[in-house]
Motif scaffolding. Structure first.
Motif, PDB file in Angstrom:
ATOM      1  N   VAL A 170      -6.166   1.823  -1.128  1.00 40.57           N
ATOM      2  CA  VAL A 170      -6.324   0.491  -1.735  1.00 40.57           C
ATOM      3  C   VAL A 170      -7.273  -0.388  -0.906  1.00 40.57           C
ATOM      4  N   ARG A 171      -8.114   0.267  -0.078  1.00 37.93           N
ATOM      5  CA  ARG A 171      -9.141  -0.410   0.734  1.00 37.93           C
ATOM      6  C   ARG A 171      -8.516  -1.398   1.726  1.00 37.93           C
ATOM      7  N   GLY A 172      -7.307  -1.082   2.153  1.00 34.79           N
ATOM      8  CA  GLY A 172      -6.603  -1.985   3.048  1.00 34.79           C
ATOM      9  C   GLY A 172      -7.260  -2.160   4.396  1.00 34.79           C
ATOM     10  N   GLU A 173      -7.846  -1.074   4.917  1.00 29.07           N
ATOM     11  CA  GLU A 173      -8.510  -1.190   6.219  1.00 29.07           C
ATOM     12  C   GLU A 173      -9.717  -2.117   6.131  1.00 29.07           C
ATOM     13  N   GLN A 174     -10.386  -2.149   4.961  1.00 26.20           N
ATOM     14  CA  GLN A 174     -11.502  -3.075   4.766  1.00 26.20           C
ATOM     15  C   GLN A 174     -11.008  -4.518   4.701  1.00 26.20           C
ATOM     16  N   ILE A 175      -9.894  -4.727   4.019  1.00 24.78           N
ATOM     17  CA  ILE A 175      -9.332  -6.072   3.915  1.00 24.78           C
ATOM     18  C   ILE A 175      -8.963  -6.595   5.299  1.00 24.78           C
ATOM     19  N   ILE A 176      -8.269  -5.769   6.084  1.00 22.09           N
ATOM     20  CA  ILE A 176      -7.878  -6.179   7.432  1.00 22.09           C
ATOM     21  C   ILE A 176      -9.114  -6.494   8.268  1.00 22.09           C
ATOM     22  N   THR A 236       1.371  -7.616  -3.295  1.00 20.35           N
ATOM     23  CA  THR A 236       0.276  -7.065  -4.088  1.00 20.35           C
ATOM     24  C   THR A 236      -0.620  -6.182  -3.235  1.00 20.35           C
ATOM     25  N   SER A 237      -1.396  -5.330  -3.912  1.00 22.68           N
ATOM     26  CA  SER A 237      -2.469  -4.584  -3.255  1.00 22.68           C
ATOM     27  C   SER A 237      -3.833  -5.061  -3.740  1.00 22.68           C
ATOM     28  N   ASP A 238      -3.867  -6.137  -4.502  1.00 23.91           N
ATOM     29  CA  ASP A 238      -5.124  -6.628  -5.070  1.00 23.91           C
ATOM     30  C   ASP A 238      -6.062  -7.116  -3.976  1.00 23.91           C
ATOM     31  N   PHE A 239      -7.285  -6.620  -3.995  1.00 17.06           N
ATOM     32  CA  PHE A 239      -8.248  -6.890  -2.931  1.00 17.06           C
ATOM     33  C   PHE A 239      -8.523  -8.388  -2.790  1.00 17.06           C
ATOM     34  N   LYS A 240      -8.861  -9.042  -3.888  1.00 14.32           N
ATOM     35  CA  LYS A 240      -9.242 -10.451  -3.823  1.00 14.32           C
ATOM     36  C   LYS A 240      -8.057 -11.337  -3.417  1.00 14.32           C
ATOM     37  N   THR A 241      -6.892 -11.049  -3.974  1.00 18.80           N
ATOM     38  CA  THR A 241      -5.717 -11.857  -3.637  1.00 18.80           C
ATOM     39  C   THR A 241      -5.397 -11.738  -2.144  1.00 18.80           C
ATOM     40  N   TYR A 254       0.834  -1.199   0.000  1.00 23.85           N
ATOM     41  CA  TYR A 254       0.000   0.000   0.000  1.00 23.85           C
ATOM     42  C   TYR A 254       0.874   1.256   0.000  1.00 23.85           C
ATOM     43  N   GLY A 255       2.100   1.082  -0.517  1.00 19.74           N
ATOM     44  CA  GLY A 255       2.989   2.226  -0.674  1.00 19.74           C
ATOM     45  C   GLY A 255       3.872   2.496   0.513  1.00 19.74           C
ATOM     46  N   SER A 256       3.933   1.556   1.471  1.00 16.84           N
ATOM     47  CA  SER A 256       4.748   1.763   2.658  1.00 16.84           C
ATOM     48  C   SER A 256       5.307   0.436   3.128  1.00 16.84           C
ATOM     49  N   GLY A 257       6.589   0.427   3.452  1.00 16.08           N
ATOM     50  CA  GLY A 257       7.150  -0.790   4.028  1.00 16.08           C
ATOM     51  C   GLY A 257       8.286  -1.354   3.207  1.00 16.08           C
ATOM     52  N   ASN A 258       9.084  -2.178   3.864  1.00 15.89           N
ATOM     53  CA  ASN A 258      10.202  -2.843   3.205  1.00 15.89           C
ATOM     54  C   ASN A 258       9.678  -4.117   2.547  1.00 15.89           C
ATOM     55  N   LEU A 259       9.034  -3.953   1.405  1.00 10.65           N
ATOM     56  CA  LEU A 259       8.276  -5.053   0.818  1.00 10.65           C
ATOM     57  C   LEU A 259       9.158  -6.228   0.431  1.00 10.65           C
ATOM     58  N   ARG A 260      10.278  -5.954  -0.220  1.00  6.16           N
ATOM     59  CA  ARG A 260      11.102  -7.059  -0.724  1.00  6.16           C
ATOM     60  C   ARG A 260      11.809  -7.780   0.415  1.00  6.16           C
ATOM     61  N   SER A 261      12.269  -7.051   1.425  1.00 12.92           N
ATOM     62  CA  SER A 261      12.908  -7.735   2.550  1.00 12.92           C
ATOM     63  C   SER A 261      11.886  -8.555   3.326  1.00 12.92           C
ATOM     64  N   ALA A 262      10.653  -8.030   3.439  1.00 14.08           N
ATOM     65  CA  ALA A 262       9.592  -8.807   4.088  1.00 14.08           C
ATOM     66  C   ALA A 262       9.267 -10.046   3.268  1.00 14.08           C
TER      67      ALA A 262
END
Length: 211
Positions: free
Chosen positions: A62-68, A32-37, A10-18
Motif C-alpha cells: 500500500v506504498r506505506g514506506e513511501q508515505i512514511i 485507512t490505507s489511503d495514500f492521500k488521507t 496495512y494488514g498488521s496491527g491492533n487497529l481498533r485498539s489503537a
C-alpha cells in the motif's frame, strides 16, 4: 481544534485498539490505507504485530514506506508501535532471513537474548532527560510489552553538532534493548501504549500534543 490522526491499515496491527486509544486523547482518528488521507493527516500512527518480513510486505503493498518517507522528509509526524517501530530500522533478521526495513535508522532487529521468549509483560523504561514522549510520567511507570525481537544496539552516530541526537529509551529483558525513540517528527515505541492503561494514554496524549 482536534487533530486528525490516521491509524495506518496495512494488514498488521491492533487497529481498533489503537484507534480507541488515540481517540481518548481527543483526536479525530481514521483507520485507512489511503495514500492521500495518510499524507494529509496531522499525525500518522503505524502499528504492527507479527513477523518483520510480513509487515514490510504489507506496508509496501500500500506504498506505506513511501508515505512514511515523504511525511518525514516534510517534517510531518509519524509514530510506530511494536513491529511498527521495528520496520523503521535498516533491517530485520528472523530465522536467519534478512529483510530490508524502511531504513529511517541504522540497526538490526533480531531475536531477544533472554531465557524466556516472547517477552510478555510490564516493564519500566530508562528514559533520557528532556523526553517529550514520557513527559509527566514517573520513572517507575510501567508499559506493556509483547514481542520476541528487538533492537539491542543503537547504531546511529551524530557527527554534526548542529543536529540534535535522537532520544533513545531502553529497557531490559535478559539483555538491554531499545524501548522507544524520539527523533524529531519520528517517534516509536517497542511497547504497546494502547495496552498500557493510563500510562499509555498519557504518552499518546503527549504525542498528539506535538501535532
Amino acid at each position: 481544534m482536534a487533530k486528525n490522526v490516521v491509524v495506518f491499515d496495512y494488514g498488521s496491527g491492533n487497529l481498533r485498539s489503537a484507534q480507541r486509544a488515540v481517540e481518548r486523547t481527543g483526536a479525530n482518528v481514521t483507520v485507512t490505507s489511503d495514500f492521500k488521507t495518510a499524507m494529509d493527516a496531522d499525525g500518522l500512527l503505524v502499528p504492527g504485530v507479527g513477523a518483520f518480513e510480513a509487515c514490510m510486505r504489507g506496508l509496501k503493498a500500500v506504498r506505506g514506506e513511501q508515505i512514511i518517507g515523504r511525511r518525514l522528509a516534510g517534517g510531518r509526524p509519524v509514530m510506530g508501535i511494536c513491529v511498527g517501530m521495528q520496520i523503521l530500522f535498516e533491517r530485520g533478521v528472523e530465522h536467519g532471513v534478512e529483510t530490508p526495513g524502511c531504513d529511517e535508522w541504522p540497526g538490526t532487529v533480531g531475536p531477544l537474548d533472554a531465557p524466556v521468549v516472547p517477552h510478555m509483560g510490564w516493564n519500566t523504561v530508562d528514559v533520557p532527560e528532556g523526553s517529550r514522549m514520557f513527559a509527566g510520567l514517573d520513572a517507575d511507570t510501567r508499559f506493556y510489552f509483547v514481542h520476541s525481537y528487538g533492537v539491542r544496539e543503537w547504531e546511529l552516530r551524530i557527527t554534526n553538532e548542529n543536529i540534535r541526537a535522537p532520544k533513545v529509551s531502553w529497557t531490559t529483558h535478559g539483555h538491554p534493548f531499545v524501548a522507544a525513540v524520539e527523533n524529531g517528527p519520528l517517534w516509536a515505541t517497542q511497547f504497546h501504549p494502547e495496552k498500557s492503561g493510563d500510562a499509555g494514554a498519557a504518552l499518546l496524549t503527549n504525542w498528539v500534543n506535538t501535532l
